[in-house]
Design an enzyme around this catalytic site. Structure first.
Site, PDB file in Angstrom:
ATOM      1  N   CYS A 159       4.041  -8.261   6.131  1.00  0.00           N
ATOM      2  CA  CYS A 159       4.956  -9.165   5.378  1.00  0.00           C
ATOM      3  C   CYS A 159       6.149  -9.800   5.826  1.00  0.00           C
ATOM      4  O   CYS A 159       6.989 -10.618   5.303  1.00  0.00           O
ATOM      5  CB  CYS A 159       5.167  -8.486   4.155  1.00  0.00           C
ATOM      6  SG  CYS A 159       3.987  -7.780   3.403  1.00  0.00           S
ATOM      7  N   HIS A 291      13.557  -9.602  -0.370  1.00  0.00           N
ATOM      8  CA  HIS A 291      12.189  -9.252   0.062  1.00  0.00           C
ATOM      9  C   HIS A 291      11.586  -9.080  -1.462  1.00  0.00           C
ATOM     10  O   HIS A 291      10.545  -9.710  -1.884  1.00  0.00           O
ATOM     11  CB  HIS A 291      11.925  -8.152   1.030  1.00  0.00           C
ATOM     12  CG  HIS A 291      10.621  -8.072   1.331  1.00  0.00           C
ATOM     13  ND1 HIS A 291       9.793  -8.961   1.574  1.00  0.00           N
ATOM     14  CD2 HIS A 291       9.818  -6.928   1.094  1.00  0.00           C
ATOM     15  CE1 HIS A 291       8.490  -8.562   1.877  1.00  0.00           C
ATOM     16  NE2 HIS A 291       8.454  -7.241   1.509  1.00  0.00           N
ATOM     17  N   GLU A 302      16.079  -1.913  -1.058  1.00  0.00           N
ATOM     18  CA  GLU A 302      16.492  -3.007  -0.396  1.00  0.00           C
ATOM     19  C   GLU A 302      17.966  -3.007  -1.002  1.00  0.00           C
ATOM     20  O   GLU A 302      18.961  -3.516  -0.354  1.00  0.00           O
ATOM     21  CB  GLU A 302      15.757  -4.193  -0.809  1.00  0.00           C
ATOM     22  CG  GLU A 302      16.321  -5.574  -0.271  1.00  0.00           C
ATOM     23  CD  GLU A 302      15.165  -6.521  -0.412  1.00  0.00           C
ATOM     24  OE1 GLU A 302      15.579  -7.848   0.188  1.00  0.00           O
ATOM     25  OE2 GLU A 302      14.123  -6.393  -0.926  1.00  0.00           O
ATOM     26  N   LYS A 322       9.361 -13.647  -5.520  1.00  0.00           N
ATOM     27  CA  LYS A 322       8.123 -13.258  -5.691  1.00  0.00           C
ATOM     28  C   LYS A 322       7.565 -13.349  -7.301  1.00  0.00           C
ATOM     29  O   LYS A 322       6.508 -13.243  -7.467  1.00  0.00           O
ATOM     30  CB  LYS A 322       7.914 -12.041  -5.055  1.00  0.00           C
ATOM     31  CG  LYS A 322       8.067 -12.139  -3.486  1.00  0.00           C
ATOM     32  CD  LYS A 322       7.665 -10.832  -2.796  1.00  0.00           C
ATOM     33  CE  LYS A 322       7.512 -10.928  -1.380  1.00  0.00           C
ATOM     34  NZ  LYS A 322       8.754 -11.023  -0.635  1.00  0.00           N
ATOM     35  N   HIS A 327       3.127 -12.673  -4.126  1.00  0.00           N
ATOM     36  CA  HIS A 327       3.605 -12.154  -2.749  1.00  0.00           C
ATOM     37  C   HIS A 327       2.344 -12.452  -1.976  1.00  0.00           C
ATOM     38  O   HIS A 327       1.421 -12.092  -2.034  1.00  0.00           O
ATOM     39  CB  HIS A 327       3.660 -10.367  -2.869  1.00  0.00           C
ATOM     40  CG  HIS A 327       4.174  -9.907  -1.512  1.00  0.00           C
ATOM     41  ND1 HIS A 327       4.239 -10.803  -0.308  1.00  0.00           N
ATOM     42  CD2 HIS A 327       4.493  -8.769  -1.178  1.00  0.00           C
ATOM     43  CE1 HIS A 327       4.697  -9.781   0.471  1.00  0.00           C
ATOM     44  NE2 HIS A 327       4.817  -8.945  -0.091  1.00  0.00           N
ATOM     45  N   PHE A 386       5.370  -3.491   5.432  1.00  0.00           N
ATOM     46  CA  PHE A 386       4.694  -2.174   6.006  1.00  0.00           C
ATOM     47  C   PHE A 386       4.724  -1.950   7.426  1.00  0.00           C
ATOM     48  O   PHE A 386       4.583  -2.721   8.457  1.00  0.00           O
ATOM     49  CB  PHE A 386       3.385  -2.179   5.472  1.00  0.00           C
ATOM     50  CG  PHE A 386       3.087  -1.666   4.049  1.00  0.00           C
ATOM     51  CD1 PHE A 386       4.031  -1.487   3.253  1.00  0.00           C
ATOM     52  CD2 PHE A 386       1.854  -1.777   3.336  1.00  0.00           C
ATOM     53  CE1 PHE A 386       3.895  -1.046   1.728  1.00  0.00           C
ATOM     54  CE2 PHE A 386       1.491  -1.584   2.028  1.00  0.00           C
ATOM     55  CZ  PHE A 386       2.768  -1.155   1.348  1.00  0.00           C
TER      56      PHE A 386
END
Length: 398
Positions: A159, A291, A302, A322, A327, A386
């Site tokens: 991502c 994010h 975050e 998002k 996403h 990830f």
């Protein structure tokens, strides 16, 4: 080192097939954005690809030659180049780079071919399978379609891919390797097998995406492409073009910890690196496009990372888009960089959609539900993937 400017933007997202539709959808989001029928195994596709329009007269003579992720990338690139007023007549094609991010290019092709092989018993697959499924296909199709002969490759960092590609492209221009770079991200992950794999992880929402909100239950997958045309300020002046903004700096880091568990220290390291690269202070950041995936772990981590970098009580206003776009995985960084740049340009912050109630662990100003006028001069866009792969980029007004 050369100054790097943003000259063109191109978006192909579930909000529409143009930059105008993208921005309109961001600032006036549907608060019921969700997978069709509310089924987590069904992702949200691009609203309209208009493939016949985008491939006309190009190297992509027929959409069947491309994996869908590559076709999305070509379409968004065409829009970005038109926005930048850039053609092979106004640049040296040998000094144009194509650096595209993609988390899992070729997934749609693999799913289709495996369907034929395993379920339908077709032992002879299409000879196009390998060219279409290659991770590098988007970069190849962009370079072939538009005649660019500079460095061309795909960045694959899950991502964070789109944001990493912007940082790398800017560095190539800064160092004088190229004059222009096409960058950003593309992904089309909405194949049955891939969606089932994401469902198995347990991170998909069953209704909608609510970043940073108390009622969040996960992310909603989507496809799309977000492309930027970067060029040196010198090159833009030479062709009499006024760019949109500047790329001030970028940072990246690795958690070196866990494949799926986010790490606040790693996120903070990428943001700190971006600030250092941009030569701006924490206080100069006016807005952060977070994010913000809508999972419990990501949003809390975050939040902690932002407090580490900016200080408790001093985190700038931020939002996650998002909840509006879904996403798009490897494309997310490119799409969200566009959102941050348009916020910079319009003086309006896109909201965090579907915000039902505050989470005490995410106690930041996330522009809940309604867009907000806010004068900005410097903005940051974050992507945390990830594998503990983190990337941040900082943009500023000219």
């Amino acid at each position: 080192m050369k100054d790097v400017c943003v000259s063109g933007l191109g978006a192909l997202t579930p909000l529409g097939a143009s930059l105008e539709e993208f921005w309109s959808g961001l600032v006036e989001p549907s608060l019921k954005f969700a997978p069709p029928s509310g089924c987590p195994q069904v992702g949200v596709p691009v609203a309209e690809i208009r493939s016949s329009e985008f491939i006309a007269g190009s190297a992509v003579s027929h959409p069947a030659l491309c994996d869908r992720s590559a076709l999305l990338a070509v379409a968004a690139t065409r829009s970005a180049l038109e926005d930048a007023g850039l053609t092979t007549d106004s640049c040296d094609p040998g000094r144009v780079a194509v650096i595209v991010g993609s988390g899992a290019a070729g997934v749609a092709t693999l799913d289709e071919e495996y369907e034929r092989f395993y379920r339908q018993g077709q032992l002879q697959l299409s000879p196009l399978t390998v060219p279409k499924m290659m991770s590098s296909s988007a970069a190849s199709w962009i370079s072939m379609t538009f005649g660019f002969r500079g460095p061309a490759f795909v960045v694959a960092s899950a991502c964070a891919s789109g944001t990493h590609s912007i940082g790398i492209a800017a560095q190539l221009i800064e160092s004088g390797v190229v004059d222009v770079a096409v960058c950003g991200g593309t992904d089309s992950y909405l194949a049955e097998g891939a969606l089932s794999a994401w469902q198995a992880i347990g991170v998909l929402s069953e209704d909608t995406c609510r970043p940073f909100a108390a009622g969040r239950t996960g992310l909603v997958l989507a496809e799309g492409a977000g492309v930027l045309v970067l060029e040196s300020a010198e090159h833009a002046r030479a062709r009499g073009f006024v760019p949109r903004a500047r790329v001030l700096g970028a940072g990246s880091s690795a958690d070196a910890g866990h494949l799926t568990r986010p790490c606040a220290e790693g996120m903070a390291s990428a943001m700190t690196g971006a600030l250092r690269s941009a030569s701006v202070s924490r206080a100069e950041i006016d807005y952060v496009n977070a994010h913000g995936t809508g999972t419990i772990a990501n949003d809390r981590t975050e939040t902690a990372a932002l407090k580490t970098v900016f200080g408790v009580g001093s985190v700038p206003v931020m939002s996650s888009t998002k909840g509006t776009t879904g996403h798009a995985l490897g494309a997310a960084g490119g799409i969200e960089a566009l959102a941050a740049l348009l916020a910079l340009e319009h003086g309006v912050l896109p909201p965090t959609a579907n915000f039902d109630a505050p989470d005490p662990a995410c106690d930041l100003d996330c522009v809940p539900n309604t867009a907000r006028e806010h004068r900005t001069r410097t903005v940051m866009s974050n992507s945390f993937a990830f594998g503990g792969l983190n990337a941040s980029v900082v943009f500023g007004r000219l």
